[in-house]
Write an enzyme that holds these catalytic residues in place. Structure first.
Site, short mmCIF file in Angstrom:
data_model
loop_
_atom_site.label_atom_id
_atom_site.label_comp_id
_atom_site.label_asym_id
_atom_site.label_seq_id
_atom_site.Cartn_x
_atom_site.Cartn_y
_atom_site.Cartn_z
N ARG A 101 4.44 -4.01 6.28
CA ARG A 101 3.78 -2.74 5.91
C ARG A 101 4.95 -1.84 6.75
O ARG A 101 5.48 -2.29 7.63
CB ARG A 101 2.42 -2.22 6.36
N HIS A 103 5.91 0.70 0.87
CA HIS A 103 4.81 -0.01 0.51
C HIS A 103 4.59 -1.16 -0.66
O HIS A 103 4.17 -2.00 -0.66
CB HIS A 103 3.59 0.54 0.91
#
Length: 401
Positions: A240, A329
């Site tokens: 992430r 992402h």
């Protein structure tokens, strides 16, 4: 004789306290200094007792009689009105101390060790903006589902459907905390399971396999060196963006070729191991020379004691022409799709993505699960990306007519 308003008003003080009766145990006690107090004399369990109803004229004759009549009903029911009054006062004080806001802040404080500083800040900001102005001062034990829903409708009404669901979830946690600490009887948020509109599932924009060549070509031509390295490492590791931005040198083990991210920095609050490919290690070794004196792998340019901002990577993608086409992402979805298509076991991919494990007992051991297999998978992924990039370089430039 029953009292009259005129008698209450005109009675003069004397050198000693004076009682003027009204009937049914009610009387007005006139003090030498002129103060006048309503009292009621009664007997309970064989003992004579007194009950105070307030100061005249703040409490008028009619109001005092009403309080007397209510006390007599309590007596008739077999209860001591003095004790009932004390309990009511105790509950009033308790309710004033146990407001939703007070309990919510206490709950929030109890969760700080389990949350990241960023997440904790978001939770409290949401409470202060959406919840406290509406129900913050209400005794938590008095808040019903309808009142909670009314507050949530205001959040929902501005189109913030996901926020409304998060607010409901957090409020539910506050109520459960209040139940556990004996300040509430139940959680009214549980009654609102189907009450809110369902938000559309958010899908991050991500690159398809056939879009990688163009992207890698543009990335290689990007001028911001540190940002370029960050995007390359993000694509190689598909962590992430928050996990990459906050990466610390102490988490990187060059000898074992591992990046060990501690639980407090992970979304699911579990330790996570990222096997580092040869290509990822090359990038990190170069960054070590540039940024090794700082705590973070990607220090902020203006304030190097901090790490790069969340917009650094996103704005770089914008400048490369990928606005609404790709996000940091989204690299996770790109990697997951391609790895699945090439036959890697879904369990290995999901573990590397650090998705939640429903079995909490298994979750505590997950950080090292499938590690040898994941190490091979991550090297394959790095080689795949390198192959795509090599093909781009080898492809001859189009000849203009």
């Amino acid at each position: 004789m029953p009292l009259s308003d005129a008698a209450c008003k005109n009675t003069k003080p004397e050198s000693k306290p004076r009682k003027i009766t009204d009937g049914g145990g009610l009387y007005l006690e006139v003090m030498p200094n002129g103060s006048k107090y309503w009292r009621m004399k009664y007997r309970f369990a064989g003992k004579e007792k007194r009950l105070a109803f307030g100061v005249y004229p703040d409490v008028g004759l009619a109001d005092a009689r009403g309080r007397r009549d209510q006390a007599r009903k309590v007596l008739a029911a077999g209860n001591d009105p003095g004790e009932v009054k004390k309990e009511a006062k105790r509950l009033a004080v308790q309710n004033s101390e146990n407001t939703f806001e007070a309990i919510a802040r206490e709950w929030h404080k109890s969760r700080l060790n389990a949350w990241s500083e960023n997440y904790a800040g978001k939770v409290m900001t949401s409470m202060e903006q959406d919840v406290f102005p509406r129900i913050g001062r209400r005794p938590i034990a008095d808040i019903a589902a309808a009142e909670l829903l009314s507050m949530l409708r205001l959040v929902e009404g501005r189109g913030a459907l996901e926020t409304a669901h998060r607010v409901k979830q957090n409020c539910g946690q506050v109520f459960l905390y209040a139940v556990a600490t004996s300040r509430a009887e139940r959680n009214p948020a549980a009654d609102l399971k189907m009450a809110l509109a369902t938000p559309k599932r958010k899908h991050y924009s991500h690159l398809k396999a056939d879009e990688l060549p163009e992207f890698l070509s543009k990335l290689e031509a990007y001028e911001g060196h540190q940002t370029k390295m960050a995007l390359k490492l993000l694509l190689l590791t598909f962590v992430r963006t928050t996990e990459l931005r906050g990466a610390e040198w102490q988490e990187i083990d060059f000898e074992k070729a591992e990046w060990r991210i501690p639980a407090e920095r992970m979304k699911m609050k579990e330790n996570h191991i990222v096997p580092l490919s040869k290509q990822a290690l090359t990038i990190l070794k170069e960054l070590k020379i540039l940024n090794g004196k700082w705590r973070y792998v990607f220090p902020n340019e203006r304030r190097p004691i901090q790490f790069i901002s969340e917009n650094t990577l996103l704005y770089a993608l914008y400048r490369m022409g990928y606005h609404s086409r790709a996000t940091g992402h989204g690299f996770r979805a790109t990697a997951s799709t391609i790895l699945n298509e090439h036959g890697f076991p879904p369990d290995h991919i999901e573990r590397q993505l650090a998705h939640a494990e429903r079995n909490k007992i298994r979750a505590s051991y997950n950080h090292a699960q499938y590690l040898p297999e994941r190490r091979k998978m991550m090297q394959w992924w790095a080689d795949y990306l390198e192959g795509v990039e090599s093909d781009v370089r080898a492809k001859p430039a189009p000849v203009r007519a």
